[in-house]
Scaffold this motif. Structure first.
Motif, PDB file in Angstrom:
ATOM      1  N   SER A 209       2.799   3.622   5.426  1.00 35.41           N
ATOM      2  CA  SER A 209       2.178   2.983   4.261  1.00 35.41           C
ATOM      3  C   SER A 209       0.929   2.213   4.687  1.00 35.41           C
ATOM      4  CB  SER A 209       3.165   2.027   3.585  1.00 35.41           C
ATOM      5  OG  SER A 209       4.285   2.722   3.085  1.00 35.41           O
ATOM      6  N   TRP A 210      -0.037   2.139   3.773  1.00 38.14           N
ATOM      7  CA  TRP A 210      -1.243   1.343   3.976  1.00 38.14           C
ATOM      8  C   TRP A 210      -1.483   0.448   2.763  1.00 38.14           C
ATOM      9  CZ3 TRP A 210      -1.058   6.352   5.769  1.00 38.14           C
ATOM     10  CH2 TRP A 210      -1.451   6.575   7.099  1.00 38.14           C
ATOM     11  N   ARG A 211      -2.035  -0.759   3.008  1.00 33.69           N
ATOM     12  CA  ARG A 211      -2.480  -1.643   1.937  1.00 33.69           C
ATOM     13  C   ARG A 211      -3.999  -1.698   1.960  1.00 33.69           C
ATOM     14  NH1 ARG A 211      -0.954  -7.174   1.639  1.00 33.69           N
ATOM     15  NH2 ARG A 211      -0.875  -6.953  -0.632  1.00 33.69           N
ATOM     16  N   PHE A 212      -4.602  -1.787   0.804  1.00 35.20           N
ATOM     17  CA  PHE A 212      -6.068  -1.782   0.723  1.00 35.20           C
ATOM     18  C   PHE A 212      -6.514  -2.461  -0.565  1.00 35.20           C
ATOM     19  CE2 PHE A 212      -4.574   1.896  -1.546  1.00 35.20           C
ATOM     20  CZ  PHE A 212      -5.396   1.956  -2.654  1.00 35.20           C
ATOM     21  N   PHE A 213      -7.826  -2.739  -0.639  1.00 39.05           N
ATOM     22  CA  PHE A 213      -8.434  -3.185  -1.893  1.00 39.05           C
ATOM     23  C   PHE A 213      -9.876  -2.692  -1.911  1.00 39.05           C
ATOM     24  CE2 PHE A 213      -9.334  -6.641   1.043  1.00 39.05           C
ATOM     25  CZ  PHE A 213     -10.659  -6.949   0.767  1.00 39.05           C
ATOM     26  N   ALA A 214     -10.505  -2.783  -3.074  1.00 35.32           N
ATOM     27  CA  ALA A 214     -11.896  -2.340  -3.231  1.00 35.32           C
ATOM     28  C   ALA A 214     -12.755  -3.496  -3.706  1.00 35.32           C
ATOM     29  CB  ALA A 214     -11.976  -1.180  -4.216  1.00 35.32           C
ATOM     30  N   ASP A 215     -13.985  -3.544  -3.213  1.00 34.68           N
ATOM     31  CA  ASP A 215     -14.932  -4.602  -3.604  1.00 34.68           C
ATOM     32  C   ASP A 215     -15.617  -4.307  -4.929  1.00 34.68           C
ATOM     33  OD1 ASP A 215     -14.705  -6.550  -1.672  1.00 34.68           O
ATOM     34  OD2 ASP A 215     -16.081  -5.561  -0.287  1.00 34.68           O
ATOM     35  N   GLU A 216     -15.702  -3.016  -5.286  1.00 33.66           N
ATOM     36  CA  GLU A 216     -16.467  -2.654  -6.472  1.00 33.66           C
ATOM     37  C   GLU A 216     -15.684  -1.694  -7.355  1.00 33.66           C
ATOM     38  OE1 GLU A 216     -20.149  -1.037  -5.256  1.00 33.66           O
ATOM     39  OE2 GLU A 216     -20.840  -2.840  -4.203  1.00 33.66           O
ATOM     40  N   ILE A 217     -16.047  -1.697  -8.627  1.00 32.83           N
ATOM     41  CA  ILE A 217     -15.444  -0.781  -9.592  1.00 32.83           C
ATOM     42  C   ILE A 217     -15.893   0.646  -9.269  1.00 32.83           C
ATOM     43  CG2 ILE A 217     -15.388  -0.136 -12.038  1.00 32.83           C
ATOM     44  CD1 ILE A 217     -15.825  -3.102 -12.692  1.00 32.83           C
ATOM     45  N   GLY A 218     -15.004   1.606  -9.467  1.00 30.98           N
ATOM     46  CA  GLY A 218     -15.365   2.997  -9.237  1.00 30.98           C
ATOM     47  C   GLY A 218     -14.141   3.858  -8.976  1.00 30.98           C
ATOM     48  N   THR A 219     -14.400   5.131  -8.728  1.00 33.53           N
ATOM     49  CA  THR A 219     -13.337   6.074  -8.403  1.00 33.53           C
ATOM     50  C   THR A 219     -13.486   6.475  -6.940  1.00 33.53           C
ATOM     51  OG1 THR A 219     -13.271   6.931 -10.663  1.00 33.53           O
ATOM     52  CG2 THR A 219     -12.286   8.302  -8.949  1.00 33.53           C
ATOM     53  N   TYR A 220     -12.404   6.365  -6.185  1.00 38.05           N
ATOM     54  CA  TYR A 220     -12.439   6.603  -4.746  1.00 38.05           C
ATOM     55  C   TYR A 220     -11.411   7.676  -4.380  1.00 38.05           C
ATOM     56  CZ  TYR A 220     -14.864   2.085  -4.704  1.00 38.05           C
ATOM     57  OH  TYR A 220     -15.734   1.059  -4.942  1.00 38.05           O
ATOM     58  N   SER A 221     -11.798   8.522  -3.450  1.00 37.50           N
ATOM     59  CA  SER A 221     -10.891   9.562  -2.946  1.00 37.50           C
ATOM     60  C   SER A 221     -10.457   9.188  -1.535  1.00 37.50           C
ATOM     61  CB  SER A 221     -11.579  10.928  -2.935  1.00 37.50           C
ATOM     62  OG  SER A 221     -10.709  11.916  -2.428  1.00 37.50           O
ATOM     63  N   ILE A 222      -9.158   9.015  -1.359  1.00 37.61           N
ATOM     64  CA  ILE A 222      -8.589   8.678  -0.059  1.00 37.61           C
ATOM     65  C   ILE A 222      -7.901   9.917   0.498  1.00 37.61           C
ATOM     66  CG2 ILE A 222      -6.901   7.229   1.132  1.00 37.61           C
ATOM     67  CD1 ILE A 222      -7.428   5.072  -0.939  1.00 37.61           C
ATOM     68  N   VAL A 223      -8.213  10.264   1.751  1.00 36.59           N
ATOM     69  CA  VAL A 223      -7.708  11.491   2.372  1.00 36.59           C
ATOM     70  C   VAL A 223      -6.792  11.132   3.536  1.00 36.59           C
ATOM     71  CG1 VAL A 223      -8.329  13.625   3.569  1.00 36.59           C
ATOM     72  CG2 VAL A 223      -9.780  12.756   1.706  1.00 36.59           C
ATOM     73  N   LEU A 224      -5.670  11.834   3.646  1.00 40.13           N
ATOM     74  CA  LEU A 224      -4.755  11.659   4.766  1.00 40.13           C
ATOM     75  C   LEU A 224      -4.534  12.984   5.462  1.00 40.13           C
ATOM     76  CD1 LEU A 224      -3.450   9.596   2.303  1.00 40.13           C
ATOM     77  CD2 LEU A 224      -2.427   8.777   4.414  1.00 40.13           C
ATOM     78  N   VAL A 225      -4.503  12.936   6.804  1.00 40.33           N
ATOM     79  CA  VAL A 225      -4.332  14.139   7.626  1.00 40.33           C
ATOM     80  C   VAL A 225      -3.135  13.933   8.545  1.00 40.33           C
ATOM     81  CG1 VAL A 225      -5.362  15.640   9.358  1.00 40.33           C
ATOM     82  CG2 VAL A 225      -6.795  14.656   7.546  1.00 40.33           C
ATOM     83  N   LEU A 226      -2.204  14.881   8.512  1.00 40.00           N
ATOM     84  CA  LEU A 226      -1.013  14.875   9.354  1.00 40.00           C
ATOM     85  C   LEU A 226      -1.142  16.024  10.347  1.00 40.00           C
ATOM     86  CD1 LEU A 226       1.928  13.976  10.021  1.00 40.00           C
ATOM     87  CD2 LEU A 226       2.684  15.482   8.167  1.00 40.00           C
ATOM     88  N   SER A 227      -1.046  15.715  11.654  1.00 38.14           N
ATOM     89  CA  SER A 227      -1.249  16.762  12.656  1.00 38.14           C
ATOM     90  C   SER A 227      -0.416  16.472  13.892  1.00 38.14           C
ATOM     91  CB  SER A 227      -2.736  16.867  13.029  1.00 38.14           C
ATOM     92  OG  SER A 227      -3.185  15.654  13.601  1.00 38.14           O
TER      93      SER A 227
END
Length: 244
Positions: A209-227
């Protein structure tokens, strides 16, 4: 019916008969009914010196069986042994072992139908041709089973995402890596964007799990890679909408 033991790489002349042919170390046994006289040769390459095969891990030596008349037999069963210590060392699922072969001059390996005897650590196949043969297991296959998180978050409010992955292959995955890629504007609260693990056994899950926040309004794409160091990995993404 005749039992014979032959040495690897040494051609043997055989007349019409039913034979049980073995190598001195009992790694291979060939039951064959010959209707004509033939010359048979069995060459071996030890597992450590065999070329790597895409999508598979080799669990026996490589055996090349040569016969000078492919129409000289009416029945043939090939029995290959494998090392239980190697199965345990690699974390392989024993019931998922395969016999691989190359037909004729083909360079492509393919699975051949075979029965497994776990008590005696052998696999048996009724063969229709003679070429290259080995026991193998499919490499790790890592899959992201789920990627959950709040998709709508207020600006500068903490949110979280959780990845659950699994090894759906037949052998242990090693040097597992889970990487989080975030765009500019997303601040991750964890100490690192990358998590690692030494092993992930077949049918075993991993969760991060990760916790995060954003400074600005908008739409963000978060990518995760398992290898992992060998085998097939996976990539997934989640869209996060940051509002007032």
């Amino acid at each position: 019916f005749q039992n014979i033991t032959i040495n690897k790489g040494v051609p043997v002349d055989l007349g019409p008969n039913f034979y049980s042919i073995s190598l001195p170390n009992n790694q291979l046994q060939l039951l064959i009914n010959l209707t004509k006289s033939v010359t048979l040769t069995i060459n071996t390459t030890i597992r450590e010196e065999s070329p790597l095969i895409e999508d598979y891990s080799q669990l026996s030596d490589l055996f090349d069986i040569e016969i000078n008349d492919s129409n000289a037999f009416t029945f043939s069963t090939l029995i290959l042994s494998y090392d239980q210590l190697l199965i345990d060392e690699l974390g392989a699922i024993e019931t998922d072992l395969r016999i691989l072969t190359r037909d004729g001059d083909s360079t492509e390996w393919m699975e051949f139908p075979a029965d497994i005897d776990e008590n005696n650590n052998v696999m048996a196949a009724n063969v229709t041709h003679f070429s290259s043969w080995m026991v193998a297991s499919s490499n790790p296959v890592l899959r992201i089973l789920s990627l959950l998180g709040q998709t709508e978050v207020n600006v500068k409010s903490f949110s979280s995402i959780r990845l659950i992955g699994s090894n759906v292959g037949s052998i242990r995955a090693e040097n597992i890596s889970i990487e989080l890629f975030v765009p500019v504007g997303i601040i991750v609260n964890n100490e690192t964007n990358t998590y690692s693990a030494n092993y992930l056994y077949p049918q075993e899950n991993i969760s991060v799990s990760w916790r995060f926040f954003a400074d600005e309004i908008g739409t963000y794409s978060i990518v995760l890679v398992l290898s992992s160091s060998i085998g097939d990995g996976d990539t997934s993404s989640i869209q996060i909408e940051i509002s007032v």
